[in-house]
Design a protein around this motif. Sequence first.
Motif, mmCIF file in Angstrom:
data_model
loop_
_atom_site.group_PDB
_atom_site.id
_atom_site.type_symbol
_atom_site.label_atom_id
_atom_site.label_comp_id
_atom_site.label_asym_id
_atom_site.label_seq_id
_atom_site.Cartn_x
_atom_site.Cartn_y
_atom_site.Cartn_z
ATOM 1 N N SER A 21 0.843 -1.195 0.000
ATOM 2 C CA SER A 21 0.000 0.000 0.000
ATOM 3 C C SER A 21 0.877 1.242 0.000
ATOM 4 O O SER A 21 2.082 1.175 0.268
ATOM 5 C CB SER A 21 -0.898 0.026 1.240
ATOM 6 O OG SER A 21 -0.109 0.200 2.410
ATOM 7 N N VAL A 22 0.253 2.368 -0.247
ATOM 8 C CA VAL A 22 0.960 3.651 -0.203
ATOM 9 C C VAL A 22 1.467 3.905 1.213
ATOM 10 O O VAL A 22 2.610 4.331 1.410
ATOM 11 C CB VAL A 22 0.035 4.797 -0.676
ATOM 12 C CG1 VAL A 22 0.668 6.149 -0.422
ATOM 13 C CG2 VAL A 22 -0.305 4.628 -2.155
ATOM 14 N N ARG A 42 -5.096 0.381 -8.863
ATOM 15 C CA ARG A 42 -5.912 -0.057 -7.731
ATOM 16 C C ARG A 42 -5.007 -0.546 -6.605
ATOM 17 O O ARG A 42 -4.391 -1.598 -6.702
ATOM 18 C CB ARG A 42 -6.868 -1.160 -8.158
ATOM 19 C CG ARG A 42 -7.932 -0.639 -9.097
ATOM 20 C CD ARG A 42 -8.984 -1.678 -9.319
ATOM 21 N NE ARG A 42 -10.035 -1.125 -10.179
ATOM 22 C CZ ARG A 42 -11.066 -1.803 -10.580
ATOM 23 N NH1 ARG A 42 -11.221 -3.057 -10.216
ATOM 24 N NH2 ARG A 42 -11.960 -1.242 -11.350
ATOM 25 N N GLY A 45 -6.519 1.568 0.004
ATOM 26 C CA GLY A 45 -6.444 2.955 0.472
ATOM 27 C C GLY A 45 -6.349 3.901 -0.704
ATOM 28 O O GLY A 45 -7.191 3.918 -1.593
ATOM 29 N N LYS A 46 -5.283 4.677 -0.739
ATOM 30 C CA LYS A 46 -5.072 5.666 -1.799
ATOM 31 C C LYS A 46 -4.736 4.974 -3.119
ATOM 32 O O LYS A 46 -3.934 4.048 -3.156
ATOM 33 C CB LYS A 46 -3.927 6.584 -1.385
ATOM 34 C CG LYS A 46 -3.727 7.772 -2.289
ATOM 35 C CD LYS A 46 -2.634 8.657 -1.752
ATOM 36 C CE LYS A 46 -3.099 9.203 -0.415
ATOM 37 N NZ LYS A 46 -2.251 10.208 0.139
ATOM 38 N N SER A 47 -5.304 5.437 -4.210
ATOM 39 C CA SER A 47 -5.041 4.825 -5.515
ATOM 40 C C SER A 47 -3.653 5.210 -6.020
ATOM 41 O O SER A 47 -3.075 6.214 -5.603
ATOM 42 C CB SER A 47 -6.089 5.272 -6.537
ATOM 43 O OG SER A 47 -5.798 6.580 -7.017
ATOM 44 N N ASP A 50 -3.717 8.704 -7.588
ATOM 45 C CA ASP A 50 -3.704 9.800 -6.616
ATOM 46 C C ASP A 50 -2.318 9.962 -6.002
ATOM 47 O O ASP A 50 -1.841 11.078 -5.808
ATOM 48 C CB ASP A 50 -4.737 9.558 -5.511
ATOM 49 C CG ASP A 50 -6.165 9.710 -6.005
ATOM 50 O OD1 ASP A 50 -6.366 10.351 -7.063
ATOM 51 O OD2 ASP A 50 -7.075 9.181 -5.342
ATOM 52 N N PHE A 51 -1.669 8.847 -5.717
ATOM 53 C CA PHE A 51 -0.327 8.907 -5.132
ATOM 54 C C PHE A 51 0.671 9.497 -6.129
ATOM 55 O O PHE A 51 1.548 10.267 -5.767
ATOM 56 C CB PHE A 51 0.117 7.528 -4.653
ATOM 57 C CG PHE A 51 1.415 7.545 -3.910
ATOM 58 C CD1 PHE A 51 1.637 8.453 -2.880
ATOM 59 C CD2 PHE A 51 2.417 6.656 -4.221
ATOM 60 C CE1 PHE A 51 2.845 8.477 -2.187
ATOM 61 C CE2 PHE A 51 3.623 6.662 -3.534
ATOM 62 C CZ PHE A 51 3.838 7.572 -2.511
ATOM 63 N N LYS A 53 0.076 11.743 -8.337
ATOM 64 C CA LYS A 53 -0.121 13.202 -8.336
ATOM 65 C C LYS A 53 0.603 13.840 -7.155
ATOM 66 O O LYS A 53 1.233 14.887 -7.297
ATOM 67 C CB LYS A 53 -1.613 13.543 -8.286
ATOM 68 C CG LYS A 53 -2.357 13.241 -9.557
ATOM 69 C CD LYS A 53 -3.841 13.518 -9.402
ATOM 70 C CE LYS A 53 -4.611 13.002 -10.594
ATOM 71 N NZ LYS A 53 -6.056 13.081 -10.398
ATOM 72 N N GLU A 54 0.512 13.215 -5.980
ATOM 73 C CA GLU A 54 1.211 13.735 -4.804
ATOM 74 C C GLU A 54 2.717 13.724 -5.008
ATOM 75 O O GLU A 54 3.415 14.679 -4.660
ATOM 76 C CB GLU A 54 0.866 12.904 -3.561
ATOM 77 C CG GLU A 54 -0.504 13.156 -3.015
ATOM 78 C CD GLU A 54 -0.788 12.307 -1.784
ATOM 79 O OE1 GLU A 54 0.173 11.856 -1.114
ATOM 80 O OE2 GLU A 54 -1.968 12.103 -1.493
#
Length: 187
Positions: A21-22, A42, A45-47, A50-51, A53-54
């Motif tokens: 996981s992230v 997939r 938690g965070k996709s 999305d990660f 982009k961060e």
Amino acid sequence: MREALDSLLRSVGLDISCFGSVAEFLGAPLPDIPSCLVLDVRLPGKSGMDFQKELARSDAPLPVIIMTGHGDIAMSVQAMKTGAVDFLPKPFREQDLLDAIAAALDKDRSRRALKAEIDILRERLATLSEGERSVVALVVQGRLNKQVAGDLGVSEITVKVRRARAMRKMQAGSLAELIKMAAKLGI
């Protein structure tokens, strides 16, 4: 999938770490070597998207390769716009992944080399006096010594001395080289 990727990447001599996981990734220390991330869209938690982009907004963004079994063209475009090195729909050829990882590692090596160069330039810049910095800032804008002297309210000789000292401290062999250094530093 993680076990298969672990086996494949180790078989070609890559030193890897796998995370579920992230949050698990963020809790682990990062090695100070050229690196990249292979993210599934997939994740618990965070996709992965999305990660990614961060990471793109962080101080030291790692190159990212996105993979998914549920992707579409829009998702691929979004990943690439955010800076992904590659977007691999599952199933993918092993060689495609290895090629993407090689490109990502090259990208991170280049980023690290540029960062090291900028760090050295910042150290050199810190050795300049305020007057030398003022001269450099105007000279790299294309101002002539006479114009710089007028702008700063000093003599042309003072400008030449400060410019020579700045060139020596910055280890610039030419004005063109000093201009390139200033551009890298954002001066």
